[in-house]
Design a protein around this motif. Structure first.
Motif, PDB file in Angstrom:
ATOM      1  N   ASN A   1      29.874  50.336  44.309  1.00  0.00           N
ATOM      2  CA  ASN A   1      31.358  50.242  44.222  1.00  0.00           C
ATOM      3  C   ASN A   1      31.874  48.880  44.899  1.00  0.00           C
ATOM      4  O   ASN A   1      32.795  48.309  44.835  1.00  0.00           O
ATOM      5  CB  ASN A   1      31.961  51.127  45.362  1.00  0.00           C
ATOM      6  CG  ASN A   1      31.547  52.626  44.676  1.00  0.00           C
ATOM      7  OD1 ASN A   1      32.131  53.131  43.689  1.00  0.00           O
ATOM      8  ND2 ASN A   1      31.096  53.438  45.470  1.00  0.00           N
ATOM      9  N   GLY A   2      30.687  47.924  45.162  1.00  0.00           N
ATOM     10  CA  GLY A   2      30.895  46.687  45.744  1.00  0.00           C
ATOM     11  C   GLY A   2      31.481  46.746  47.248  1.00  0.00           C
ATOM     12  O   GLY A   2      31.594  47.558  47.597  1.00  0.00           O
ATOM     13  N   PHE A   3      32.132  45.539  47.740  1.00  0.00           N
ATOM     14  CA  PHE A   3      32.751  45.649  48.797  1.00  0.00           C
ATOM     15  C   PHE A   3      34.121  44.635  48.798  1.00  0.00           C
ATOM     16  O   PHE A   3      34.228  43.738  48.228  1.00  0.00           O
ATOM     17  CB  PHE A   3      31.738  45.198  49.965  1.00  0.00           C
ATOM     18  CG  PHE A   3      31.582  43.706  49.944  1.00  0.00           C
ATOM     19  CD1 PHE A   3      32.295  42.723  50.960  1.00  0.00           C
ATOM     20  CD2 PHE A   3      30.690  42.847  49.342  1.00  0.00           C
ATOM     21  CE1 PHE A   3      32.021  41.573  50.946  1.00  0.00           C
ATOM     22  CE2 PHE A   3      30.425  41.443  49.239  1.00  0.00           C
ATOM     23  CZ  PHE A   3      31.177  40.868  50.078  1.00  0.00           C
ATOM     24  N   VAL A   4      34.755  45.057  50.014  1.00  0.00           N
ATOM     25  CA  VAL A   4      36.123  44.226  50.237  1.00  0.00           C
ATOM     26  C   VAL A   4      36.092  43.923  51.660  1.00  0.00           C
ATOM     27  O   VAL A   4      35.813  44.378  52.391  1.00  0.00           O
ATOM     28  CB  VAL A   4      37.153  44.808  49.960  1.00  0.00           C
ATOM     29  CG1 VAL A   4      38.536  43.862  50.198  1.00  0.00           C
ATOM     30  CG2 VAL A   4      37.438  45.282  48.299  1.00  0.00           C
ATOM     31  N   ASN A   5      36.052  42.334  52.050  1.00  0.00           N
ATOM     32  CA  ASN A   5      36.057  41.622  53.306  1.00  0.00           C
ATOM     33  C   ASN A   5      37.589  41.415  53.752  1.00  0.00           C
ATOM     34  O   ASN A   5      38.273  40.723  52.882  1.00  0.00           O
ATOM     35  CB  ASN A   5      35.270  40.815  53.386  1.00  0.00           C
ATOM     36  CG  ASN A   5      34.723  40.233  54.761  1.00  0.00           C
ATOM     37  OD1 ASN A   5      35.225  40.959  55.617  1.00  0.00           O
ATOM     38  ND2 ASN A   5      34.289  39.260  54.931  1.00  0.00           N
ATOM     39  N   VAL A   6      37.878  42.022  54.883  1.00  0.00           N
ATOM     40  CA  VAL A   6      39.262  41.829  55.151  1.00  0.00           C
ATOM     41  C   VAL A   6      39.164  41.008  56.531  1.00  0.00           C
ATOM     42  O   VAL A   6      38.695  41.454  57.481  1.00  0.00           O
ATOM     43  CB  VAL A   6      40.202  43.172  55.505  1.00  0.00           C
ATOM     44  CG1 VAL A   6      41.641  42.726  55.946  1.00  0.00           C
ATOM     45  CG2 VAL A   6      40.010  43.706  54.006  1.00  0.00           C
TER      46      VAL A   6
END
Length: 557
Positions: free
Chosen positions: A465-470
């Motif tokens: 799913n990959g990643f999201v960095n906030v």
């Protein structure tokens, strides 16, 4: 007088193919049979090998009298370099088995620490006494020389462990399984048999190695162009057959791959394989010959990612590339779980112009494990009071039990146990009584890794799913100093991500305003909001990493 009892349990190898490790324990002593590895499924991201968790043994080191090895395959000896750093009992095996273990320990820098003990050459195996246990050995056929079954004399009676075995009536370089010894053991009385279950689903008899040898010789003679053949580096008998077929077809052989070269060197030094010097050439020398004069021997028959054949198929090998017209042989049967990787390798080879021979196309592989009729023969020779099926998934153990019923064993005397189940044997009864905690240790970078289920789950999420960095910057009062920064990788295509991440930023800002007074739950609230939003929009749940930085704002002087 207190009744003598013996506990038998597996730390690995039951309910799975590999990781074989059986433990005998009584009040005074512990004896271990084999210490193997399991090759990970493709969902074990970043894991190279799996070994049994031996935590149960760590508090009982002083009771461990030794580890006895049935033969030199990875699923029976592969864990040695890793567990030797935790426990260090004496190690016992045939000369080839110990030679393979010695190489592993030397590479790991542990050879000086190890206590290696040979049980002697074929025909002159010595009996071993380890306090309350006495062990004697019997030669059996398998796909590697130096394979043995063993009879263990315990205070409650004789226990026979088959190891991996088959009955080959026409073996090539090794004698037949020693029927006479097995029959004598049966006549003298056997309390329990720990029997190999790997091929218990297969009807009839296993194929003889002599049939494979003839197939290879005929096929090599008829094949035009270069031959590439992949097999297990530990399948010494098969390698000898390939050498013989190479010579009879007038070709020269190139051995590729470190593990293949190391195993052949050890086996040759011990006299288990014969390769005339004029048969072998280097890769450089092969460049001066015509393709029809060459055989390339390599690993990779299981589609292993780092194996030579797999790298050749992907076009990543520095010295070997597929030439249209090459014939590639896969001389092995798929290990359960490897079918997809093997299929991908075969597809790549075809796409590069190679002819690929595998599976049932020819008799290219003879299993080293007994099929149904051979299992019946073993049961009738040993005639145990109790059967304990070992080696295999639950269905293999189940079918072994069914075979035992067919030859007349009572269902009550057949004990199907999984890893950790404790079988308690007495002189008059046997039963499954309790369970110990078992598990797996993961090997990464040639050492035991601290990787656990949580880390593996994170890796799986990243891969799928990959990643999201906030990244969020706040002042000490909780006010937003700048727009949040969202960075994604492996989640959605860049053009689609732009709009999606802009909307996500707005949701972050909104959540910050709503949770300004509840700072302790801020990260959790942002995570829940984004996770729900991303799943609704993409039907995917990326790994979300949230970093909140509190930056003090200096007052003007």
């Amino acid at each position: 007088m207190k009744e003598k009892k013996l506990s038998i349990f597996s730390l690995g190898g039951r309910g799975e193919v590999g990781n074989n490790m059986i433990v005998f324990e009584n009040e005074e002593d512990i004896l271990i049979l084999d210490a193997g590895v399991l090759f990970p499924d493709e969902d074990k991201y970043g894991i190279e090998l799996i070994i049994p968790d031996i935590n149960y043994l760590l508090d009982k080191k002083e009771k461990i009298r030794g580890i006895i090895f049935s033969h030199g395959h990875e699923d029976h000896i592969g864990a040695v370099p890793y567990i030797l750093e935790l426990i260090n009992p004496p190690l016992f095996g045939t000369d080839l088995t110990l030679g393979l273990i010695e190489k592993k320990l030397k590479d790991a820098g542990l050879l000086d620490k190890a206590k290696l003990n040979s049980i002697g050459p074929y025909g002159n195996y010595r009996k071993i006494k380890l306090n309350t246990f006495e062990i004697e050995f019997c030669h059996v056929n398998h796909s590697i020389p130096g394979a043995v079954a063993m009879r263990i004399k315990t205070p409650v009676g004789y226990i026979v462990y088959t190891g991996d075995f088959k009955f080959d009536q026409t073996p090539l370089s090794n004698p037949q399984t020693d029927f006479e010894v097995l029959s004598d053991w049966g006549k003298e009385g056997v309390l329990a048999l720990l029997g190999d279950s790997t091929n218990s689903e297969r009807e009839g008899h296993s194929l003889s190695e002599r049939v494979v040898a003839k197939t290879l010789e005929n096929s090599f003679l008829l094949t035009r162009g270069r031959i590439i053949i992949a097999t297990f580096s530990s399948n010494i008998d098969r390698i000898q057959q390939i050498v013989n077929a190479t010579r009879k077809s007038g070709r020269k052989m190139v051995i590729t791959g470190k593990s293949m070269a190391n195993t052949i060197e050890i086996a040759a030094n011990l006299g288990y394989i014969d390769i005339p010097p004029d048969t072998l050439i280097s890769i450089e020398e092969a460049k001066n010959l015509k393709p029809e004069q060459i055989v390339l021997l390599m690993t990779g028959s299981q589609g292993e990612y780092r194996a030579v054949l797999s790298r050749v198929a992907r076009g990543e090998h520095r010295e070997i590339a597929i030439i249209p017209g090459d014939t590639v042989y896969l001389s092995s049967s798929p290990i359960p779980g490897n079918e997809k990787a093997i299929g991908e390798t075969i597809n790549l080879l075809y796409s590069l112009g190679a002819r690929v021979i595998y599976g049932g196309m020819m008799d290219l592989h003879a299993s080293g494990h007994a099929c149904k009729e051979e299992i019946k023969l073993m049961l009738n020779l040993i005639r145990p009071k109790y059967l304990i099926p070992v080696h295999g998934e639950f269905r293999h153990l189940y079918h072994h039990a069914q075979i035992a019923r067919q030859v007349g064993m009572s269902p009550e005397n057949i004990l199907i146990a999984l890893n950790g189940d404790i079988i308690v044997l007495g002189e008059k009864e046997a039963k499954i009584e309790g369970k110990i905690n078992t598990g797996e240790l993961y090997i990464g970078g040639n050492q035991i890794s601290a990787t656990g289920a949580i880390v593996l789950n994170d890796r799986k999420m990243l891969a799928e799913n990959g990643f999201v960095n906030v990244i969020i910057a706040l002042d000490s009062a909780g006010n937003l100093l700048d727009n949040p920064v969202l960075i994604s990788r492996g989640f959605v295509y860049n053009k689609e991500a732009e709009k999606l991440l802009e909307e996500a930023k707005k949701l972050v800002v909104k959540t910050l305003e709503e949770e300004k007074k509840n700072r302790s739950f801020l990260k959790k609230s942002i995570y829940q909001t984004l996770n729900k939003y991303f799943y609704e929009k993409t039907n995917r749940s990326p790994l979300i990493l949230i970093e909140i930085m509190e930056i003090p704002v200096l007052s003007p002087v």
